[in-house]
Structure formats: C-alpha cells, structure tokens
Write an enzyme that holds these catalytic residues in place. Structure first.
Site, mmCIF file in Angstrom:
data_model
loop_
_atom_site.group_PDB
_atom_site.id
_atom_site.type_symbol
_atom_site.label_atom_id
_atom_site.label_comp_id
_atom_site.label_asym_id
_atom_site.label_seq_id
_atom_site.Cartn_x
_atom_site.Cartn_y
_atom_site.Cartn_z
ATOM 1 N N ASP A 143 0.834 -1.201 0.000
ATOM 2 C CA ASP A 143 0.000 0.000 0.000
ATOM 3 C C ASP A 143 0.876 1.262 0.000
ATOM 4 O O ASP A 143 2.097 1.169 0.156
ATOM 5 C CB ASP A 143 -0.920 -0.054 1.240
ATOM 6 N N GLU A 188 -0.008 -0.291 -5.336
ATOM 7 C CA GLU A 188 -1.014 0.775 -5.440
ATOM 8 C C GLU A 188 -0.322 2.071 -5.882
ATOM 9 O O GLU A 188 -0.843 3.165 -5.676
ATOM 10 C CB GLU A 188 -1.747 0.962 -4.103
ATOM 11 N N PRO A 218 0.294 3.703 -8.851
ATOM 12 C CA PRO A 218 -0.352 4.761 -9.651
ATOM 13 C C PRO A 218 -1.474 5.476 -8.918
ATOM 14 O O PRO A 218 -1.681 6.673 -9.128
ATOM 15 C CB PRO A 218 -0.891 4.028 -10.877
ATOM 16 N N ASP A 254 -10.569 2.693 -3.421
ATOM 17 C CA ASP A 254 -11.095 1.408 -2.938
ATOM 18 C C ASP A 254 -12.515 1.105 -3.401
ATOM 19 O O ASP A 254 -13.385 1.976 -3.392
ATOM 20 C CB ASP A 254 -11.123 1.403 -1.405
HETATM 21 C C1 GLA Z 1 -6.037 1.302 1.476
HETATM 22 C C2 GLA Z 1 -6.113 0.301 0.324
HETATM 23 C C3 GLA Z 1 -7.169 -0.739 0.646
HETATM 24 C C4 GLA Z 1 -6.828 -1.450 1.956
HETATM 25 C C5 GLA Z 1 -6.690 -0.414 3.068
HETATM 26 C C6 GLA Z 1 -6.146 -1.032 4.331
HETATM 27 O O1 GLA Z 1 -7.196 2.052 1.581
HETATM 28 O O2 GLA Z 1 -6.390 0.947 -0.881
HETATM 29 O O3 GLA Z 1 -7.261 -1.684 -0.405
HETATM 30 O O4 GLA Z 1 -5.665 -2.178 1.792
HETATM 31 O O5 GLA Z 1 -5.804 0.639 2.695
HETATM 32 O O6 GLA Z 1 -5.964 -0.098 5.343
#
Ligand code: GLA
Length: 439
Positions: A175, A208, A210, A236
């Site tokens: 992340d 994650e 980009p 998300d």
């Molecule tokens: C971000 C990610 C999610 C998830 C949460 C966990 O928002 O984009 O997919 O992994 O963090 O805290």
C-alpha cells in the site's frame, strides 16, 4: 480507508527517509535496473481471496471472533477454498490485508503478527495454507505506517521482503499511505520489488503506486509494469453499484493509457470482487463478474465464503467466464461504445475469439433490448465470415451460428449485463452446422 498520501511524519523519520533516498541515488546498484520485474508470475490475472472489503480492520476478536482479522479466519477460508471447488476453478491466493501486525516491530526490527490474533504466527499460517494446495498473500506499506496505522516498511524494505520470504509468503500487497514525498513513493515501490526479487522466492507483487501517484504526477505505466505484477489505479471498491460504476467509468475514460500496458505478468487492478456480499443485486453481481473478465482484472474476492449463497458461488465459479478472464492471449478488453444508456465492451481472445459485454445502465424500467450489428465487433473481424455465439451470462446457452452481416438482439435487465463469446467459424463449418441444425 484510502487516505491522503502526504502525511506529517516526525523529523527523525523524515531524515531517515531522505538519507535512505540519497543512499539509493548514490549507490548505482540501488538504481532501478533495465531488467525490471521479471519474476515469471501472474502470467494470467491473479485469482484468490482478499480480506479487506468484507472484513476490514476488525481487531475485536473478543466480541466478534468469527469476523475479526485472525489466523482462524484465514484457516477457515483456506479450508473452504480447498474443499468447495474454489481452488479447482483457479482461486489460489488467500490474502491478508491490513491490520494483521503487532503495533511494534520485534527486537531485530522485523514485522511480527499480532500475537493474540495470530498465535501461531504467519509462517505457521503459510504452512497451513500450503498444505491445502493454496498460496498465502500478505500486506505491507511503502511509507512509515500502513493505512490503518500499523508499522510501515519505509527503511525496512530488505528486512521485510526477507521476512515474508522466510515465512513462505507468496504475494505482497504493498500500500502507499504515509509516505512523505512522491519520490520516496516511487523509489519505495521499486526498492521493494527489487528486494522481493533478491529473496529468490516467487512472490507476486501487487502495487497501489499509480493510485497514490496520480494526484501529483501522471503515472508512468511502462515503468510501473517493470516492477509490479498488478497495480491499483482507482480508489477502494465498496459493496455498492455506485462504486462498481465509478470503477468502470474511470477505466473506460482512461483506457487509451491503461489498456495497452496490461499483459502477461502485469495487470491493471480495479480492486476486489464484492460478489456475495450485501450491496449488489443479482444483475449488478453479473455485471461485476462479466466486466472483471473483460478487463483482465485480478479476481480477488472479498466475501465470506463460509456463508455465501449458492447463486453467488455459481457466478464466481463460472468456468466459462473465468476462462475469459484468464485467456492466454493476455489482452485487456475495452469499451467499444456507449449509446442510449448501454455500454458495449469487447476483449480479444486466443484463436481469434472475442468476448463481448453489453451493459444496460438504465436504473429505471424493465429489461431493454439492444441489437448489435456483428460487423461492428472485433474491429470487423469477430464474426468474419461467420461465428458461433454463446451467451455466458446471465444464462448459459448457445445462440447459434451467425453471418458477418447479420445482427443479434439481446435483452438486458437494468444494471445487468449480457456476456457473449464469439468464435469465428470457416464457411465450410458454418454451412455444415446450418445443415445439421436443420436436420
Ligand atoms: C487502502 C487500500 C485498501 C486497503 C486499506 C487497508 O485504503 O487501498 O485496499 O488495503 O488501505 O488499510
């Protein structure tokens, strides 16, 4: 839970971050190599299960022992994945998301699982998952903290990569929260990729990059593809039609940039499948499944396999739809056109076949019909000179042989999708079939 990338960090941490960055710039072997990511993994989109959308950061095992993030949850899901047909159709990775960690690293600087919720530790869980013929995924963060506030990997990329490899982990979701600059974000994603490669263990690398980069810089997808097996572009996913729609809209609006970069080893990730939860109607679940197949998306379900309905299970286990998602030509599909509240998407498949999805976006009224002219599909080639058309969703049925110049009428429920597979046939095959069908 997506949080802003730039977060205040303490001066000490920031200094550590800057020093590590300078070190990487000064030491040539720390620079990104032309080799990029060459780990031989994710040759087709990754399939599995990921806890986040359904179970989030529930750490309250006392009051909610069945839905808190604990080794019990992953063991139960692994057991079901192995015994209820999920593994047989290709769902292989069982992935832990945020909130698995203890609040502090151990005395040697290694990440550790929360001892109460994961009493056996991650190595033990990985062994269990492997004993079921499945693979284990884990979660960490490029910055100083994970999005939920657990220890981040900044300054620890090699240690963390080695820890995951020692534990027998097979996938890392990395992340992008709490990183204090865009340079550190990009360098961090690259450094972790190289660190994973150096462990010598095959570990799918899910980024994650980009998503966190975009508010500040246009992502360089050629570079991202060199380091990641898949990458999130968009915030998300939620268990709602609005969220599915937003994801599809973003994808089609950016398809000229993102579709050409997808292929074996590197995929755009529109986030988890939420089929089998609470927010989508049957038709909307069909739309998600069909479109995730067209988009060559990783199929990471986030649902409760212990109590999923037979209908949702059958949809998620539909072998013909999965075959489209996993097609070995490895080309992501795209939106062909949008008219009168219909969207037509298509995806080229192996052996000159095509998948076509027609979505009815209208949220009022009943089923609406849409007639496709077959010459308009597959750059004019999908049904040339003839083709066999099979409807895969919502029903499974052979629609028969069609000539290039003919058209096909479909009926689609509001927010639903018709998913078709078109196989080209030679003229000889076509006339034989027409004769034998009429016998
Ligand atoms: C971000 C990610 C999610 C998830 C949460 C966990 O928002 O984009 O997919 O992994 O963090 O805290």
């Amino acid at each position: 839970m997506m949080t802003a990338m730039v977060r205040p960090v303490s001066r000490v941490l920031r200094l550590g971050c800057v020093l590590a960055f300078c070190f990487q710039v000064l030491v040539p072997c720390g620079l990104p190599g032309a080799w990029g990511l060459d780990n031989g993994l994710a040759m087709t989109p990754t399939m599995g299960w990921l806890h986040w959308e359904r179970f989030m950061c529930n750490v309250n095992c006392q009051e909610e022992p069945d839905s808190c993030i604990s080794e019990k949850l992953f063991q139960q899901i692994a057991e079901i994945m192995a015994s209820d047909g999920w593994k047989d159709v290709g769902y292989e990775y069982i992935c832990i998301d945020d909130c698995w960690m203890a609040p502090e690293r151990d005395s040697e600087g290694r990440l550790q699982a929360d001892p109460k919720r994961f009493p056996g530790g991650i190595h033990h869980l990985a062994d269990y998952v492997h004993s079921k013929g499945l693979k284990l995924g884990i979660y960490a963060d490029v910055g100083n903290k994970t999005c939920a506030g657990f220890p981040g990997s900044f300054g620890y990329y090699d240690i963390d990569a080695q820890t995951f490899a020692d534990w027998g982990v097979d996938l890392l979701k990395f992340d992008g929260c709490y990183c204090d600059s865009i340079q550190h974000l990009a360098e961090g994603y690259k450094q972790m990729s190289l660190a994973l490669n150096r462990t010598g263990r095959s570990i799918v690398y899910s980024c994650e990059w980009p998503l966190y980069m975009r508010p500040i810089f246009k992502p360089n997808y050629t570079e991202i593809r060199e380091y990641c097996n898949h990458w999130r572009n968009f915030p998300d996913i939620y268990d709602s039609w609005e969220s599915i729609r937003n994801t599809l809209d973003w994808t089609s609006s950016n398809q000229e940039i993102i579709v050409p970069v997808a292929g074996p080893g590197g995929w755009n990730d529109p986030d988890m499948l939420v089929i089998g939860n609470f927010g989508l109607s049957r038709d909307q679940q069909i739309t998600q499944m069909a479109l995730w197949a067209i988009m060559a998306a990783p199929l990471l379900m986030s649902n409760d396999l212990r109590s999923i309905s037979p209908e949702a299970k059958a949809l998620l286990q539909d072998k013909d739809v999965i075959a489209i998602n996993q097609d070995h030509l490895g080309k992501q599909g795209y939106q062909l056109r949008k008219e009168d509240n219909f969207e037509i998407w298509e995806r080229p498949l192996l052996n000159l076949a095509w998948a076509v999805a027609i979505v009815n976006l209208k949220e009022i009224g009943g089923p609406r019909s849409y007639t496709i002219t077959l010459t308009s599909l597959g750059r004019g080639l999908a049904c040339n000179p003839n083709c066999l058309i099979t409807e895969l969703l919502p029903e499974k049925r052979k629609l028969g042989f069609y000539e290039w110049t003919s058209s096909l009428k479909t009926q689609i429920n509001p927010t639903g999708t018709v998913l078709l597979r078109l196989e080209r046939t030679s003229s000889a095959q076509f006339s034989y079939s027409v004769v034998s069908d009429s016998l």
